[in-house]
Design a protein around this motif. Structure first.
Motif, PDB file in Angstrom:
ATOM      1  N   GLU A  68       0.837  -1.211   0.000  1.00  0.00           N
ATOM      2  CA  GLU A  68       0.000   0.000   0.000  1.00  0.00           C
ATOM      3  C   GLU A  68       0.867   1.253   0.000  1.00  0.00           C
ATOM      4  O   GLU A  68       0.635   2.202  -0.750  1.00  0.00           O
ATOM      5  N   SER A  69       1.896   1.238   0.802  1.00  0.00           N
ATOM      6  CA  SER A  69       2.754   2.412   0.880  1.00  0.00           C
ATOM      7  C   SER A  69       3.531   2.603  -0.428  1.00  0.00           C
ATOM      8  O   SER A  69       3.714   3.723  -0.906  1.00  0.00           O
ATOM      9  N   ILE A  70       3.961   1.486  -1.048  1.00  0.00           N
ATOM     10  CA  ILE A  70       4.699   1.608  -2.319  1.00  0.00           C
ATOM     11  C   ILE A  70       3.794   2.200  -3.403  1.00  0.00           C
ATOM     12  O   ILE A  70       4.194   3.110  -4.131  1.00  0.00           O
ATOM     13  N   VAL A  71       2.561   1.700  -3.490  1.00  0.00           N
ATOM     14  CA  VAL A  71       1.685   2.192  -4.565  1.00  0.00           C
ATOM     15  C   VAL A  71       1.378   3.685  -4.380  1.00  0.00           C
ATOM     16  O   VAL A  71       1.174   4.417  -5.353  1.00  0.00           O
ATOM     17  N   GLN A  72       1.408   4.124  -3.132  1.00  0.00           N
ATOM     18  CA  GLN A  72       1.142   5.554  -2.882  1.00  0.00           C
ATOM     19  C   GLN A  72       2.337   6.437  -3.245  1.00  0.00           C
ATOM     20  O   GLN A  72       2.184   7.608  -3.527  1.00  0.00           O
ATOM     21  N   GLY A 102      -5.563   0.079  -3.277  1.00  0.00           N
ATOM     22  CA  GLY A 102      -5.274   0.971  -4.401  1.00  0.00           C
ATOM     23  C   GLY A 102      -4.539   0.345  -5.569  1.00  0.00           C
ATOM     24  O   GLY A 102      -4.065   1.059  -6.461  1.00  0.00           O
ATOM     25  N   ILE A 103      -4.447  -0.987  -5.591  1.00  0.00           N
ATOM     26  CA  ILE A 103      -3.767  -1.638  -6.726  1.00  0.00           C
ATOM     27  C   ILE A 103      -4.725  -1.687  -7.922  1.00  0.00           C
ATOM     28  O   ILE A 103      -5.870  -2.103  -7.785  1.00  0.00           O
ATOM     29  N   VAL A 114       5.503   5.141 -10.875  1.00  0.00           N
ATOM     30  CA  VAL A 114       4.988   4.401 -12.039  1.00  0.00           C
ATOM     31  C   VAL A 114       3.862   3.456 -11.570  1.00  0.00           C
ATOM     32  O   VAL A 114       3.748   3.188 -10.375  1.00  0.00           O
ATOM     33  N   PRO A 115       3.059   2.931 -12.512  1.00  0.00           N
ATOM     34  CA  PRO A 115       2.013   1.979 -12.105  1.00  0.00           C
ATOM     35  C   PRO A 115       2.612   0.750 -11.408  1.00  0.00           C
ATOM     36  O   PRO A 115       3.704   0.305 -11.777  1.00  0.00           O
TER      37      PRO A 115
END
Ligand SMILES: Cc1cc2nc3c(=O)[nH]c(=O)nc-3n(C[C@H](O)[C@H](O)[C@H](O)COP(=O)(O)O)c2cc1C
Length: 355
Positions: A176-180, A207-208, A184-185
């Motif tokens: 979750e923290s990485i996607v925020q 959020g993925i 990049v996607p």
């Protein structure tokens, strides 16, 4: 320190060697349980068929990609160089293998950067595990100027590996923290054990937007890791996982919110077309491309990908589909095993099987 690098490089080499040795005919694939309906009066010519696809923010002229495999040793550097040439010349995206080796030991970087050097304009995915630090995730993307970041989730593999991870509860928060934060996607991918509806829901909630179900039916990391163990005492897990077909059914409720990618045991253009019919936006292959490039060379591997796509377009004629949307809407019949999976899992009926 040197010993650690050697162990890591040795593990990379062993994975490739065992994968090459693995007889993929022996694993349980489900593609034979999904049937297209032959249409005798096609409305199109082969040249009318265009299976180009929109995978989120990526436009792909061919709906195929080379999935994550290697890097982290001298041998795998040369393989990555060859795979990058295949991806470049066939015009398809490519993922590198897990980059933790280079994040820990900078001297191994060139076994990954060779991919960007070989294919400066291509779509390239970086690859890390779910335990990577935020900084590591950013470094991996930067190292190869990646267009997207794959995060692999591979709990069975870790548990079977004697030296594998035993701590999993931080994975979800970490992803979750990485996607925020990453620029990049982020694509969360399995490694051949498939994804359930529960997993996909959990990923969606954090959020993925991109998931590669990478199901059971092809490369089998339970068997590979067992082969690397002296005692081979977890061999009973060799059938563990959700097949690629079952995973794509599990993914049906998520098509509005997520870009679903299919990999795991795709061995023929017909398998790939079935993935598109089940809603995948793109289809990834690892082991068959590795085998082709290692046994027959780069040119033959490029020809293999081109033939593969060409044959997908021919199959499209037989189901009267001219594009990926029509393929995804084509009627299907499922075998009792698949219907039973659907019912027991409370998945929505596929309206197409009732037409
Ligand atoms: C030799 C080899 C190494 C792999 N290494 C990685 C890896 O580092 N990271 C990853 O996400 N998946 C890795 N995979 C898994 C593949 O990306 C893919 O999910 C899996 O092999 C299923 O596809 P296949 O049946 O076409 O091989 C590896 C696969 C192979 C064959």
């Amino acid at each position: 320190m040197k010993k650690k690098i050697n162990l890591r490089s040795q593990r990379k080499n062993e994975h490739v060697q065992h994968a090459i040795n693995q007889n993929s005919q022996s694993v349980l694939s489900d593609f034979d349980n999904v049937h297209f309906i032959h249409q005798s009066l096609p409305s199109f010519n082969v040249e009318d068929v265009d299976l180009s696809t929109r995978l989120g923010e990526f436009e792909l002229s061919v709906p195929l990609y080379i999935n994550a495999m290697t890097g982290g040793s001298e041998w795998t550097k040369s393989i990555n160089g060859k795979l990058a040439r295949v991806a470049r010349d066939a015009g398809i995206p490519m993922a590198v293998g897990s980059m933790h080796a280079a994040l820990k030991h900078r001297e191994l970087k060139d076994s990954y950067t060779i991919v960007r050097e070989t294919n400066p304009d291509g779509i390239i995915f970086a690859n890390v595990g779910a335990d990577v630090s935020l900084e590591g995730a950013g470094d991996a993307v930067e190292m190869i100027d990646a267009d997207a970041l794959q995060i692999h989730i591979n709990a069975p593999q870790e548990l079977i590996m004697p030296e594998g991870d035993r701590n999993f509860k931080s994975w979800r928060k970490n992803i979750e923290s990485i996607v925020q934060h990453v620029s990049v996607p982020v694509i969360v991918k399995e490694v051949g054990f498939g994804m359930s509806r529960e997993t996909l829901q959990s990923l969606k909630d954090i959020g993925i937007r991109y998931a590669d179900v990478s199901g059971r039916g092809g490369t089998n990391f339970a068997s590979i890791e067992n082969a690397r163990r002296k005692e081979q005492d977890m061999s009973y897990l060799s059938g563990w996982g959700i097949s690629t077909v079952q995973s794509l059914l599990e993914a049906q409720p998520f098509h509005e919110d997520m870009h679903i990618m299919a990999s795991g045991g795709i061995k023929s253009p017909l398998d790939a077309m079935k993935c598109l019919a089940l809603g995948a936006k793109a289809v990834g292959m690892s082991k068959v491309i590795l085998d082709t490039v290692e046994n027959q060379g780069v040119e033959e591997a490029v020809a293999y990908v081109e033939r593969f796509y060409d044959q997908m377009r021919k199959i499209a004629i037989l189901i009267n589909a001219a594009n990926i949307e029509q393929t995804a809407g084509s009627p299907l019949v499922f075998s009792p095993e698949i219907l039973s999976w659907q019912r027991q899992r409370g998945l929505p009926d596929d309206e197409r099987t009732k037409r």
